[in-house]
Design a protein around this motif. Structure first.
Motif, mmCIF file in Angstrom:
data_model
loop_
_atom_site.group_PDB
_atom_site.id
_atom_site.type_symbol
_atom_site.label_atom_id
_atom_site.label_comp_id
_atom_site.label_asym_id
_atom_site.label_seq_id
_atom_site.Cartn_x
_atom_site.Cartn_y
_atom_site.Cartn_z
ATOM 1 N N CYS A 176 42.750 -23.590 4.490
ATOM 2 C CA CYS A 176 42.115 -22.672 5.434
ATOM 3 C C CYS A 176 40.710 -23.142 5.798
ATOM 4 C CB CYS A 176 42.061 -21.256 4.856
ATOM 5 S SG CYS A 176 43.679 -20.504 4.725
ATOM 6 N N SER A 177 39.985 -23.720 4.834
ATOM 7 C CA SER A 177 38.644 -24.199 5.193
ATOM 8 C C SER A 177 38.750 -25.405 6.119
ATOM 9 C CB SER A 177 37.787 -24.549 3.975
ATOM 10 O OG SER A 177 38.552 -24.728 2.845
ATOM 11 N N TYR A 178 39.814 -26.186 5.921
ATOM 12 C CA TYR A 178 40.061 -27.308 6.817
ATOM 13 C C TYR A 178 40.306 -26.780 8.238
ATOM 14 C CZ TYR A 178 43.165 -30.587 9.186
ATOM 15 O OH TYR A 178 43.771 -31.360 10.116
ATOM 16 N N LEU A 179 41.123 -25.720 8.337
ATOM 17 C CA LEU A 179 41.383 -25.125 9.652
ATOM 18 C C LEU A 179 40.109 -24.546 10.255
ATOM 19 C CD1 LEU A 179 44.810 -23.338 9.064
ATOM 20 C CD2 LEU A 179 44.393 -25.366 10.428
ATOM 21 N N THR A 216 37.065 -25.591 9.862
ATOM 22 C CA THR A 216 36.268 -26.697 10.410
ATOM 23 C C THR A 216 36.833 -27.099 11.763
ATOM 24 O OG1 THR A 216 36.461 -27.477 8.155
ATOM 25 C CG2 THR A 216 35.141 -28.807 9.643
ATOM 26 N N LEU A 217 38.168 -27.159 11.823
ATOM 27 C CA LEU A 217 38.807 -27.574 13.066
ATOM 28 C C LEU A 217 38.456 -26.653 14.223
ATOM 29 C CD1 LEU A 217 42.508 -28.637 12.406
ATOM 30 C CD2 LEU A 217 40.631 -30.035 13.179
ATOM 31 N N ILE A 218 38.470 -25.347 13.984
ATOM 32 C CA ILE A 218 38.243 -24.429 15.090
ATOM 33 C C ILE A 218 36.777 -24.056 15.224
ATOM 34 C CG2 ILE A 218 40.587 -23.541 15.038
ATOM 35 C CD1 ILE A 218 39.648 -21.078 13.681
ATOM 36 N N GLY A 219 35.915 -24.793 14.562
ATOM 37 C CA GLY A 219 34.486 -24.602 14.748
ATOM 38 C C GLY A 219 33.962 -23.303 14.179
ATOM 39 N N MET A 220 34.607 -22.766 13.135
ATOM 40 C CA MET A 220 34.076 -21.571 12.480
ATOM 41 C C MET A 220 33.500 -22.013 11.134
ATOM 42 S SD MET A 220 37.213 -18.996 13.384
ATOM 43 C CE MET A 220 36.443 -17.418 13.107
ATOM 44 N N ASP A 221 32.567 -21.202 10.583
ATOM 45 C CA ASP A 221 31.957 -21.654 9.333
ATOM 46 C C ASP A 221 32.727 -21.130 8.123
ATOM 47 O OD1 ASP A 221 31.209 -19.029 9.070
ATOM 48 O OD2 ASP A 221 29.213 -19.362 9.916
ATOM 49 N N ALA A 222 32.201 -21.445 6.948
ATOM 50 C CA ALA A 222 32.907 -21.138 5.707
ATOM 51 C C ALA A 222 33.178 -19.643 5.543
ATOM 52 C CB ALA A 222 32.108 -21.665 4.520
ATOM 53 N N TYR A 223 32.325 -18.794 6.174
ATOM 54 C CA TYR A 223 32.529 -17.351 6.030
ATOM 55 C C TYR A 223 33.843 -16.907 6.673
ATOM 56 C CZ TYR A 223 27.699 -17.348 4.528
ATOM 57 O OH TYR A 223 26.558 -17.599 3.839
ATOM 58 N N ALA A 224 34.370 -17.737 7.565
ATOM 59 C CA ALA A 224 35.590 -17.354 8.263
ATOM 60 C C ALA A 224 36.839 -17.667 7.453
ATOM 61 C CB ALA A 224 35.664 -18.056 9.611
ATOM 62 N N VAL A 225 36.676 -18.395 6.347
ATOM 63 C CA VAL A 225 37.851 -18.825 5.591
ATOM 64 C C VAL A 225 38.743 -17.650 5.144
ATOM 65 C CG1 VAL A 225 38.617 -20.001 3.487
ATOM 66 C CG2 VAL A 225 36.884 -21.048 4.931
ATOM 67 N N PRO A 226 38.151 -16.588 4.534
ATOM 68 C CA PRO A 226 39.017 -15.466 4.138
ATOM 69 C C PRO A 226 39.749 -14.847 5.331
ATOM 70 C CG PRO A 226 36.807 -15.216 3.215
ATOM 71 C CD PRO A 226 36.758 -16.360 4.171
ATOM 72 N N ILE A 259 40.724 -16.388 8.078
ATOM 73 C CA ILE A 259 41.827 -17.277 8.438
ATOM 74 C C ILE A 259 42.959 -17.131 7.439
ATOM 75 C CG2 ILE A 259 42.520 -19.702 8.628
ATOM 76 C CD1 ILE A 259 39.699 -20.259 9.716
ATOM 77 N N ALA A 260 42.592 -17.082 6.141
ATOM 78 C CA ALA A 260 43.612 -16.943 5.103
ATOM 79 C C ALA A 260 44.427 -15.684 5.316
ATOM 80 C CB ALA A 260 42.955 -16.935 3.729
ATOM 81 N N SER A 261 43.747 -14.551 5.591
ATOM 82 C CA SER A 261 44.516 -13.319 5.733
ATOM 83 C C SER A 261 45.339 -13.326 7.016
ATOM 84 C CB SER A 261 43.609 -12.083 5.650
ATOM 85 O OG SER A 261 42.680 -12.107 6.699
ATOM 86 N N ALA A 262 44.798 -13.971 8.073
ATOM 87 C CA ALA A 262 45.573 -14.044 9.313
ATOM 88 C C ALA A 262 46.877 -14.815 9.089
ATOM 89 C CB ALA A 262 44.762 -14.700 10.428
#
Lengths: 372, 161
Positions: free
Chosen positions: A22-25, A27-37, A39-42
């Motif tokens: 998810c952190s890899y994703l 980075t890909l979509i230009g969001m920072d580390a705070y977005a990881v959770p 993305i994970a839940s999505a």
């Protein structure tokens, strides 16, 4: 032994590896580390994998092959775990009427549409599948799909078949749909490059899934989070450009030292694409790293505007940079780029960088393959 | 006499339509139609010869390298080049060899194998190999998801012919 960490299914991944993915994703979509959770839940909460149909119009299938050979994400993870690919002519088991049924069913399941290849708008018979023309298929699939992504330079801008004299009237899917007889408010995300990069597609799909909306697009319909920067800005040889160290002809000392390819025709200074960041072949290499000048394949009409590919940028007809008509706002962007470059190069010339080691060599004769 | 049309004909590069004439359960005649045209012969005219390979590689994305190298060779012949530098020859041979290796895998496993291998049958396979079991689990999830999928849906499995 194959790398099992890479081919593990998302839903069977360890929590640690899943979060890593998810952190890899992110980075890909230009969001920072705070977005990881987020993305994970999505990804986790998606009751079913997002269905996708992939159609082929006038194309060489290179984008399909690029997807099937991608290393990050692994195609097994992508196709078995992340998306539900229901229709892809080049890789599907079904054929003929079975294939048509798959297309219909997947669209009914609420599919996103990924289009490869251009629409043969000037010669409808130049592209048919199942007895339907590319125009008919484009309109039908667009109206039934949840969202549309054009991948590769053919589907976005028409690519080489749209270069002069464009015998089949080839054009990008988005341009066709917005044109006469199409769907005026059509929204198509353009992911150019030749071939289209699988990471672009995964990043865009993830962005849509996480944010429930299309990403911000530039004047040419490309997501700004991917295509906001010039090749020149992220180029690993940029330092040599600044230092005035240029390859003068292929095979010279500068080539061996991996100097800047500007003088042998690199179109990086006018091409918007993330090649310098996400590279190719599992991020191993890309055109410039291999010593090949950028041809500008992510820009509209690069076959006509950027040729010859082995000569300097100033030979590009500036009024039509990137094929954007003067009347549109896009010209402002292109014009600014050109103006910026002009100042940049004047600066270089004044400081003597551009002509370090004498005037530019005649590079035209160096790619003909013969021995001197 | 019946006519059977297969269109789109999948798992090839490009587009194809096959029409078969069938009599008493046997194909007696068949026609193929290429249903996609881009016009390389037309838009490559009047371009600088050394640019030709850029175009030629776009003919086919499954096998771009031979098209590119052949375009270079043809251009050289037209220009009267009799011998290329040794490094050029070596690089071209390496490109062709790696192309053959990768293309064979793609062609056989991705484009061809579905004609001989019944994918849903893999669900019945008995194995203890943990990797194969993991793959079987993935396939099971796909096959039972109720979603249309390129690997399992709408194929005429097990051709009796």
């Amino acid at each position: 032994m194959p790398d099992t960490t890479r081919s593990s299914p998302i839903r069977g991944l360890s929590r640690r590896d899943f979060v890593k993915y998810c952190s890899y994703l992110a980075t890909l979509i230009g969001m920072d580390a705070y977005a990881v959770p987020e993305i994970a839940s999505a990804l986790e909460e998606a009751a079913k994998k997002p269905p996708v149909v992939w159609t082929n119009f006038q194309a060489c299938t290179g984008c399909t092959v690029a997807l099937l050979q991608s290393t990050a994400p692994d195609p097994a993870v992508l196709l078995l775990q992340q998306i539900s690919l229901g229709f892809m002519e080049t890789a599907m088991a079904a054929t003929g009427s079975g294939a048509e049924k798959s297309l219909e069913q997947t669209l009914e399941e609420g599919a996103y549409w990924v289009g490869e290849g251009s629409v043969a708008n000037g010669m409808p018979g130049a592209m048919t599948a199942g007895g339907k023309t590319s125009q008919e298929i484009a309109k039908e699939v667009y109206s039934k799909a949840k969202g549309a992504i054009a991948i590769g330079s053919c589907a976005t801008f028409g690519n080489c078949q749209a270069s002069k004299p464009n015998p089949t009237g080839a054009m990008g899917i988005g341009a066709y749909l917005k044109g006469p007889g199409g769907i005026p408010d059509a929204a198509v995300v353009n992911l150019p490059r030749c071939p289209g990069h699988p990471e672009d597609l995964v990043a865009t799909l993830t962005y849509i899934l996480v944010n429930a909306k299309l990403p911000e697009l530039d004047a040419q319909g490309r997501p700004t989070f991917l295509y906001g920067q010039l090749i020149h800005d992220t180029c690993e040889r940029r330092g040599h450009f600044e230092a005035g160290e240029f390859v003068e002809s292929f095979g010279d000392e500068g080539s061996a030292k991996k100097w800047c390819l500007y003088k042998v025709g690199c179109k990086g200074p006018v091409t918007h694409a993330p090649c310098g960041i996400n590279r190719w072949n599992g991020r191993t290499s890309w055109c410039v790293a291999a010593g090949g000048p950028c041809t500008g394949c992510a820009e509209d009409n690069y076959w006509d505007d950027f040729q010859p590919f082995n000569q300097e940028v100033p030979n590009i007809p500036m009024a039509g940079v990137a094929g954007v008509p003067i009347s549109t706002i896009g010209w402002g962007l292109a014009g600014l780029t050109a103006a910026g470059l002009g100042v940049h190069f004047i600066g270089q010339a004044v400081s003597g960088r551009l002509f370090k080691g004498g005037p530019p060599a005649d590079t035209g004769s160096t790619t003909k393959g013969g021995e001197a | 006499m019946a006519k059977v049309v297969i269109d789109p004909f999948t798992r090839i590069e490009g587009h194809l339509r096959i029409t078969c004439q069938v009599e008493n359960g046997k194909v007696t005649d068949a026609w193929n139609t290429c249903t996609m045209f881009r016009g390389f012969e037309i838009f490559m005219r009047d371009r600088a010869p050394e640019q030709a390979w850029h175009y030629a590689m776009r003919i086919c994305g499954v096998c771009p390298t031979p098209h590119g190298i052949d375009a270079v060779t043809a251009t050289e012949k037209a220009m009267g080049v009799e011998r290329v530098p040794d490094n050029a020859r070596l690089i071209r041979n390496m490109l062709n060899a790696s192309m053959t290796g990768y293309d064979h895998i793609l062609w056989f496993y991705q484009l061809n194998a579905f004609d001989y291998v019944n994918i849903p049958n893999a669900l019945k396979a008995k194995t203890t190999d943990p990797e194969l079991l993991a793959l079987q689990e993935q396939l099971k999830a796909v096959a039972t998801s109720g979603q249309t999928d390129i690997f399992v849906s709408n194929m005429f499995w097990d051709n009796p012919g």
